[in-house]
Design an enzyme around this catalytic site. Structure first.
Site, PDB file in Angstrom:
ATOM      1  N   TYR A   1      -4.649  -2.319  10.622  1.00 19.20           N
ATOM      2  CA  TYR A   1      -4.030  -3.609  10.937  1.00 19.20           C
ATOM      3  C   TYR A   1      -4.435  -3.985  12.348  1.00 19.20           C
ATOM      4  CZ  TYR A   1      -0.763  -3.228   6.975  1.00 19.20           C
ATOM      5  OH  TYR A   1      -0.195  -3.148   5.734  1.00 19.20           O
TER       6      TYR A   1
ATOM      7  N   ARG B   1      -5.021   6.363   3.599  1.00 22.36           N
ATOM      8  CA  ARG B   1      -4.699   6.130   2.206  1.00 22.36           C
ATOM      9  C   ARG B   1      -5.588   6.946   1.286  1.00 22.36           C
ATOM     10  NH1 ARG B   1      -3.522   1.055   1.771  1.00 22.36           N
ATOM     11  NH2 ARG B   1      -4.076   1.043  -0.422  1.00 22.36           N
TER      12      ARG B   1
ATOM     13  N   PRO C   1       4.751  -6.696   6.733  1.00 23.57           N
ATOM     14  CA  PRO C   1       4.510  -5.431   6.016  1.00 23.57           C
ATOM     15  C   PRO C   1       4.671  -4.217   6.922  1.00 23.57           C
ATOM     16  CG  PRO C   1       2.427  -6.479   6.529  1.00 23.57           C
ATOM     17  CD  PRO C   1       3.492  -7.373   7.080  1.00 23.57           C
TER      18      PRO C   1
ATOM     19  N   ASP D   1       0.757  -1.245   0.000  1.00 22.30           N
ATOM     20  CA  ASP D   1       0.000   0.000   0.000  1.00 22.30           C
ATOM     21  C   ASP D   1       0.784   1.290   0.000  1.00 22.30           C
ATOM     22  OD1 ASP D   1       0.935  -0.103   2.554  1.00 22.30           O
ATOM     23  OD2 ASP D   1      -0.946   0.565   3.446  1.00 22.30           O
TER      24      ASP D   1
END
Lengths: 608, 608
Positions: free
Chosen positions: A254, A246, A335, A53
């Site tokens: 998360y 985003r 990530p 992302d």
């Protein structure tokens, strides 16, 4: 096609299998370099949401080096992250969280853009796919390889023009027996963590799964959490959440899953998405975020998954330097540091120019060995870093009850030291045929093996301020940056005149390896930087071969940009230095102005 | 088509005649606003070279306000001018020139980009044509109008939905009698200095030719003149030359022609290109430039012309506010100040949103009267300025021999005061139905009638630094900028809560004229600026209707951008102010936070 017909056969210089971040970065770089390339992917269309992302600062620099429109599109389409907030348990042990501190989103003072930009993986790939399309190149979709044969003959393997790989392709939109045989000089497997190419080549992964399991949801939130538009790390007594804003008002959440989580399939020990749901994950998240409220706006989940962090690296990155693997096919890690897509793109940014050099006949095949030595070492460093860093995310925070937990200071400290990795700035390639640090001291702050530092200089002829990175495009040329001393100083100028004569001799490395065509070197670009002020615009003819290539270390007309470059780079204003920047933006060597011979021997090691 | 068939008839809201700078600016603006528009041009294809040659700072801002990709393309494709050099006769009267001084290329401290960008006219138009093409709109080329009929019926003329204009079109690529009749609600003649539309409407030009005659050549020079990549004003005993660097290593050279020049046709008194040649012009230039040498590289002339400066303005800019003229059709002046293309684009940037408002039924036809009152006044100011400015270019420099000549100091002084015009910053629209300066003092430095000043603020939710100009796109909405005071201050916050309630009442101007659709106002955008620091992120709900619309007057996380906006704008940190920016970026009114009623009466004057 009837069964009796032979399959179609075709030839290509490079066949790329897998159009994820590593694949499209490689394809675009090779297309831009004029290489004959094909790229296939099993998916019928590109990703529309989810997966990796964001672009870290070094990735933004790399994209920009191919074409400024690439980074501009990312800036425009993505969400730029400037700030990080940290939340921890409220004291008293009664649950709930409170803000502990703010920090910059990324701590990377040398970065050209000191932030990351968040955009779904398909959006980032899309920017490269658009650039490829402008040059007439497209991904062949719904296509998979069904067999690879790699020649075992030494005379083939040592001949860069031999089509050593025979790959059978199948397109799902055609009949099952309608196959194509592709003969390629080089192939790349950029087909993800479960890489078919890697398995077919018999390359194994080293490393393990961890006990770190996460749920992830992309959505627009309905929330009273005040920092929902900043990167937020939230440690609570009920676990850890972190939030990444985003594009399109979305956030990614998360949510930590315990070792006892229902998402683990007891039969396989693996995370299984079907054992939970976005609603169940949000229930956990809501518990962690209290006293704040967070719901999924209109119940619309854009993308979600669960995963268990694996930390593995491939035992090798190629078979005979003819079949390569890159990206997730080579390395997997958590990530949290935002490195998956970035490390993958970095892999093929490193590989592409080397393949182009070998295909052009400019370098021997041995140049390609540096792909593994540079990128596998980096992947191992990344995993070592990831181990300590992702543990901090999974461990409980220290509270009155959990005296062994991670303190906020520990976390913050790790977060700061992690910036080299999370920004991509920490990459330092070790000495090799293309990295030589013998004369490091002549440009003390331009660390050989690291990427060139950005800085603004001004063009002598026009006083235009220009970022030095913009003079280092990924055009497959080595940039010879001559820091010439002060052109207003008679002695310095005489020295530069002599250097020009030296470089212009038939036996100089520039004439021997430069491959001049129509007055332009194919292999080199030459840029000269004078320490003089903007009034001393005159350079020796050899160094003002084009007016854009003669620069001054001075401020622009408004005194807003530029100046101080020699000092920043650690170069003496009279002694000067020659700095060689590789086609991928990394510093290959620095030498004193007087040691052109040593520079010649550097190039002789990998140019022919 | 056989002669007996009737011509094709069609209907369109706006027909634009002429796809030069004024025409394409208007077409793109209207297409972007969703207006039904057609644009025709007699040329079979766009310009490839020559003509107007650059974007001034205000034009860059305007293009950027439609889409950031427009200005980015101009920056990338053009040549940015940073520096000006001045040359004068060498003392002693023996001929030859020498450098007198350097200066910034444009002196416009409030400009977002303090420079001009040079690119041939077709390249600038091309950026707008590309933007139009993305929205499915193209210029209909090889097409001219052959007749215009404008209804004389008052009931038609006063009805904005009536197709009052009947225009006959002919396409050169079709048979002579294959005509089309277009019925349009509004037409625009942007067909150049010899405008057929203007003549057909019977609008005359006022003003005269001057005695200023110039030759112009675009080419790549072969020269030892050291400042060939800076804007250079060269006064010599043999006349005046000036040099403008441009794209692709080219320069434009302007060469003064004397009153006795051979280029003047004695029969007509006009400049005649056939009476000279690039070679002859360069011969003159070479004489002026001595002791420096300048030749045309490889003898390749990219474009050239000769012209006599005319300084004229049309007596009026429209017929009944239904047929308009714009650009060179309305005003001509010398190109020295680089204003032709820029003034032309400014015309239709001013006109387009007004036409869109009338077509949408948001405003009465009377709004369109402000097009002439604003732009014709500006054209007159421009010509007055041009008269004094271009005289300085044509007059001889003062030397021992010519004691009455222009001194360098006079020239330099004029050059500095000219910056307002040459940058486009000097435009100040006078009080009218859409410009009200009664409360000027509450935002002392935001001059009502001038364009909004740029400044960086940070978003409260994300700490993202953002240039206020980027919150003022040319999206046909009025921007209500609420400078709210300090949100960390209890009294200021209470005042803002009250303002929110006031604005949310059914009788408020926002609810009356805002035309809310799907939670978004069609006519207004609302942005709130708190004077608080970046920790005070909370705003009253009415003013954080979207997280991107709540801003802080503070520095970003790296303390590189932002802060000091209230002071720069002359707004008290507690008293605050409401600033209304028109769709074209000009300040329409400023009012105290308490005087919403006055703001309501402002909008009532031109919204319905």
């Amino acid at each position: 096609m009837s069964c009796s017909e032979a399959p179609k056969e075709s030839y290509v210089d490079v066949l790329i299998i897998g159009a994820g971040p590593a694949g499209v970065m490689c394809a675009n770089a090779l297309v831009q370099a004029g290489v004959n390339v094909r790229i296939i992917d099993k998916r019928p269309e590109g990703l529309m949401a989810g997966q990796a992302d964001g672009c870290q600062p070094r990735t933004l620099e790399i994209l920009h080096s191919y074409d400024s429109t690439l980074s501009e599109k990312i800036f425009r389409r993505g969400e730029i992250l400037y700030k990080t907030t940290f939340y921890n348990p409220r004291p008293g042990g009664h649950g709930g969280i409170q803000k502990t501190s703010n920090a910059v989103s990324i701590n990377a003072p040398t970065a050209r853009w000191e932030y990351s930009v968040n955009l779904h993986q398909g959006g980032i790939e899309g920017v490269l796919l658009e650039a490829m399309a402008e040059k007439g190149s497209r991904v062949e979709r719904s296509t998979v390889p069904t067999a690879i044969e790699l020649s075992q003959l030494p005379e083939d393997l040592q001949n860069p023009t031999a089509y050593v790989a025979k790959v059978t392709l199948r397109n799902f939109e055609r009949a099952e027996d309608d196959l194509e045989i592709v003969h390629a000089k080089f192939i790349l497997g950029s087909d993800g963590a479960h890489s078919w190419v890697r398995k077919t080549l018999g390359i194994s992964m080293e490393g393990d799964n961890t006990d770190s399991i996460w749920g992830v949801i992309d959505m627009v939130p309905d929330t009273d959490f005040p920092d929902f538009r900043t990167k937020s790390f939230i440690h609570s007594d009920h676990g850890t959440v972190f939030i990444i804003p985003r594009e399109n008002d979305m956030i990614r959440v998360y949510i930590q899953q315990g070792l006892d989580s229902v998402v683990i399939d007891p039969a396989t020990g693996r995370a299984d998405k079907s054992r939970t749901s976005p609603e169940k994950l949000m229930e956990q998240g809501q518990k962690i975020l209290q006293p704040y409220r967070m719901e999924i706006k209109d119940g619309k989940v854009v993308w979600w998954t669960v995963y268990m962090v694996g930390q593995r690296v491939a035992e090798k990155y190629s078979t005979d330097e003819r079949a390569f693997i890159a990206g997730d096919a080579c390395h997997t890690h958590s990530p949290k540091a935002g490195q998956g897509l970035n490390a993958s793109m970095g892999d093929t940014h490193n590989l592409a120019w080397k393949v182009a050099y070998v295909l052009q006949g400019w370098s021997p095949l041995s140049l390609l060995k540096t792909y593994e030595s540079e990128r596998r070492t980096y992947a191992q460093e990344l995993i070592d870093f990831d181990k300590s860093f992702s543990k901090l995310f999974s461990d409980r925070p220290r509270t009155e009850v959990h005296q062994n937990g991670v303190t906020h200071e520990q976390f913050l400290g790790a977060f700061k030291t992690a910036s080299g990795f999370t920004s991509g700035m920490a990459i330092r390639y070790k000495p090799s045929s293309i990295v030589n640090d013998k004369h490091q001291s002549v440009a003390a702050n331009l660390v050989v093996g690291e990427r060139m530092l950005p800085h603004v200089f001004i063009r002598a002829a026009s006083s235009q301020p220009i970022e030095i990175h913009d003079m280092l495009p990924a055009d497959t040329r080595f940039k010879i940056l001559v820091f010439a001393g002060n052109m207003a100083d008679v002695a310095d100028r005489a020295k530069l005149e002599a250097l020009g004569e030296e470089l212009n001799k038939p036996e100089s490395f520039m004439r021997r390896y430069g491959r001049s065509e129509g007055g332009k070197w194919q292999v080199f670009d030459l840029v000269c930087f004078s320490a003089a002020t903007k009034d001393a615009v005159d350079f020796p003819e050899f160094f003002r071969w084009h007016w854009t290539k003669a620069l001054l270390d001075d401020t622009d007309m408004h005194e807003r940009f530029g100046g101080g470059g020699y000092a920043k780079f650690g170069i003496d204003e009279h002694a000067g230095a020659i700095v060689v920047v590789r086609p991928d933006g990394y510093i290959g060597i620095v030498v004193p102005l007087e040691d052109v011979a040593f520079l010649g021997s550097y190039f002789a090691a990998f140019l022919q």
